[in-house]
Design an enzyme around this catalytic site. Sequence first.
Site, PDB file in Angstrom:
ATOM      1  N   ASP A 106      34.200 -32.233  24.858  1.00 22.02           N
ATOM      2  CA  ASP A 106      33.584 -32.138  23.544  1.00 22.02           C
ATOM      3  C   ASP A 106      34.867 -32.868  22.590  1.00 22.02           C
ATOM      4  OD1 ASP A 106      31.889 -31.926  21.494  1.00 22.02           O
ATOM      5  OD2 ASP A 106      32.227 -30.038  21.088  1.00 22.02           O
ATOM      6  N   GLU A 149      29.819 -34.626  36.291  1.00 26.21           N
ATOM      7  CA  GLU A 149      31.198 -34.145  35.440  1.00 26.21           C
ATOM      8  C   GLU A 149      30.912 -33.630  34.367  1.00 26.21           C
ATOM      9  OE1 GLU A 149      31.987 -38.116  33.956  1.00 26.21           O
ATOM     10  OE2 GLU A 149      32.248 -39.055  35.965  1.00 26.21           O
ATOM     11  N   LYS A 189      22.958 -30.712  27.970  1.00 24.71           N
ATOM     12  CA  LYS A 189      23.802 -30.077  26.906  1.00 24.71           C
ATOM     13  C   LYS A 189      23.476 -28.602  26.901  1.00 24.71           C
ATOM     14  CE  LYS A 189      24.703 -32.386  22.883  1.00 24.71           C
ATOM     15  NZ  LYS A 189      25.634 -32.682  22.132  1.00 24.71           N
TER      16      LYS A 189
HETATM   17  S1  IVH Z   1      29.640 -41.245  30.137  1.00 27.65           S
HETATM   18  C1  IVH Z   1      27.178 -44.804  29.610  1.00 27.65           C
HETATM   19  N1  IVH Z   1      31.052 -39.000  31.002  1.00 27.65           N
HETATM   20  O1  IVH Z   1      29.485 -38.187  25.618  1.00 27.65           O
HETATM   21  C2  IVH Z   1      28.039 -43.564  29.862  1.00 27.65           C
HETATM   22  N2  IVH Z   1      30.644 -39.624  28.789  1.00 27.65           N
HETATM   23  O2  IVH Z   1      26.719 -39.739  24.518  1.00 27.65           O
HETATM   24  C3  IVH Z   1      29.012 -43.452  28.768  1.00 27.65           C
HETATM   25  N3  IVH Z   1      31.526 -37.902  27.165  1.00 27.65           N
HETATM   26  O3  IVH Z   1      30.419 -41.203  23.934  1.00 27.65           O
HETATM   27  C4  IVH Z   1      29.540 -41.963  28.852  1.00 27.65           C
HETATM   28  N4  IVH Z   1      32.077 -36.591  28.639  1.00 27.65           N
HETATM   29  O4  IVH Z   1      32.210 -39.660  24.234  1.00 27.65           O
HETATM   30  C5  IVH Z   1      30.503 -39.891  29.882  1.00 27.65           C
HETATM   31  N5  IVH Z   1      32.146 -37.052  31.459  1.00 27.65           N
HETATM   32  C6  IVH Z   1      31.416 -37.851  30.655  1.00 27.65           C
HETATM   33  C7  IVH Z   1      31.614 -37.720  29.273  1.00 27.65           C
HETATM   34  C8  IVH Z   1      31.064 -38.495  28.328  1.00 27.65           C
HETATM   35  C9  IVH Z   1      32.062 -36.596  27.266  1.00 27.65           C
HETATM   36  C10 IVH Z   1      31.033 -38.423  25.504  1.00 27.65           C
HETATM   37  C11 IVH Z   1      31.328 -39.794  25.243  1.00 27.65           C
HETATM   38  C12 IVH Z   1      30.134 -40.462  25.018  1.00 27.65           C
HETATM   39  C13 IVH Z   1      29.217 -39.388  24.827  1.00 27.65           C
HETATM   40  C14 IVH Z   1      27.962 -39.813  25.466  1.00 27.65           C
END
Ligand code: IVH
Length: 672
Positions: free
Chosen positions: A116, A112, A315
């Site tokens: 941001d 995915e 990243k």
């Molecule tokens: S999954 C356990 N999927 O990135 C998994 N997070 O450090 C939980 N984020 O706080 C997150 N896009 O705000 C996931 N496709 C995505 C994401 C995503 C952005 C952010 C989210 C989270 C941080 C993870």
Amino acid sequence: MDHRQAAARVRELTTQLEHHNYLYYVLARPEISDLHFDQLMKELEDLENRYPDLADPNSPTQRVGGDITKEFPEVRHRFPMLSLSNSYSREDVVEFVERIEKAIGQVTFVMELKYDGVAISLSYRDGRFERAVTRGDGEKGEEITANVRTVRAIPLHLHGNDHPAELEVRGEIIYTRAQFERLNAARVEAGEEPYANPRNTAAGTLKLQDPKEVARRKLDNFIYGVQSDELDIRSHFELIHKAHIWGFHTPEPSRRFIERTDNVDGIMAFIDHWDKHRHSLEMDIDGIVIKVDDLDIQDELGMTAKSPRWAIAYKFQAEQALTRLERVTFQVGRTGAITPVAELDPVQLSGTTVKRASLFNADQLVRLDLHVGDLVRVEKAGEIIPQVVGVEKDERPRGAQRVHFPETCPECDTPLVRIEGEAQHYCPNEHGCPPQITRRIEHFISRRAMDIEGLGGETVGVLWEAGLLRNVADLYDLRKEQLLALGKGWGEKKSQAIIDGLEKSKAIPFEQVLFALGIRHVGETVAKKIARAVGSLDHLMHMTKEELTAVDEVGEVIAESIIDFFAAEGNRATIGRLRDAGLRFEVDRTEQQVQGDQLKGLTFVVSGVFENFSRDGIKQTIEAHGGKVSGSISSRTNYVLAGTDMGPAKRAKAEQLGVPVIDEKEFMRMIG
Ligand code: IVH
């Protein structure tokens, strides 16, 4: 219409509005016009006003209806909100895959986008939106429900009926780049500093106390997780698809926003694709997230101390460059705001040459501990304005001087002030600080303001130097002989063009004149709304804060700024001179004829005394928006528009015939 019929119609309208909202904000495929949408909304609002017991906190009308929130209560998450372990190299990703294959064997991965923005957890009970909580420390977050309710991409009722009774959906609240740019353009126009990047701005917006302001900012949302104890779907990919069917804004497989693969090459292809194409997306992403698709395998893999073993974030490198700081200059804006700017040794950064970067404010200088000659790291924040993000302290030249924020204005030496709660310093010498005055004059003559042909930034400079221009009102005292006397380059033709341009500007409509005055926070759109709602400058100058905030688009900050502007002696004097010069200080009747068709097909009966309109004025306004005015209430009357002192007989008649009675505020909302 009796109560039972009204209840049925409320349900019907709610369903229709939610459907069209979804078509517009989630699928970007609207089927009806904005006007039609607004009409349905208005009908629902009216019914809810008439039958308050039918009003529902999750009604489409309540997206923007929340009260001021003084503080955001702390709430414990039912499922903790985890974070991801980050990697910056492809080797880390290969290792991640190998680790999982070793433990489990071959598995399916989902890739995915890593949006941001700001993480949010959305709770639904029996299909109804219940609350929204920030990530906080992962265990507990802050409840910001009223603000999140304004995000149109988030359903207030889930579609269909196959959702679990208790559901938590996770996603990211973001600004699209287009919306962020619109927001910044409006700020610049209103004489404010632009925001630095979409992510921080989204975080700030979600913590605003006024949900109405949040609604105006038009945030968006993408979903990346679904949690419940009652799920029979065991694939993450399919759950995201399910969330789409329930009404959420989810990544589209057709656009490669989400994909599945069972091997490392598939993952790398996805990373390559987005590393190359991410700049063409409508929102910022800072990486790619790779997850194990099967929820049972996710459970089996479990967690480390704070992040799951079944997911990893790759990243992208933020585009950065290193260069020397030559010096810092301090710019004075038209509102007196002082902005420090880093003057840099020119350097290439994502395709452009960067020579200057914003340092925003005094706090930022302290945070960076900036010294002249420092080797600094510049980054394109959200790919928009270059910004200094760090300093290589080890590379600091010996004896380098620390950069200090000035205590007095770099242009006029007046001691600077800092308004409580604001990060910006201001030069308060509004009427004596040269760049403030010349920038105000430049704003005044600009195309979207007084649109004065023949004048521009350079000519303003010359007129200033010659002592002919100290104030926007001086423009209208300019005489051709004075211009001709300026010497070389100031011939007959040019001088006459300026005089003609000034003369012509006297016909510029009031709304543009109001914008031209350069009242802080009053940009083009706000000026237009105020001009139409208020009608004249005289009226505006005497309005109270309460009256001002009743105008669409005007919040407390704008209202206070308007009041301060007119309270200042210097501004009043200027306005007096502009009035004498013959500028238009009220809305033209002929302009009123074509103000809109929001009231098309509606008949009004007007009664009582109004705050912002004379009796004739309000009738004209109704007609100017396509409505009709009638003298007596009948079954054909759509609304009774009541001011103060409306007679009891009229009210009783309206009630008897079931004609809604609206007040002035409501009326202003109808005409937008
Ligand atoms: S999954 C356990 N999927 O990135 C998994 N997070 O450090 C939980 N984020 O706080 C997150 N896009 O705000 C996931 N496709 C995505 C994401 C995503 C952005 C952010 C989210 C989270 C941080 C993870």
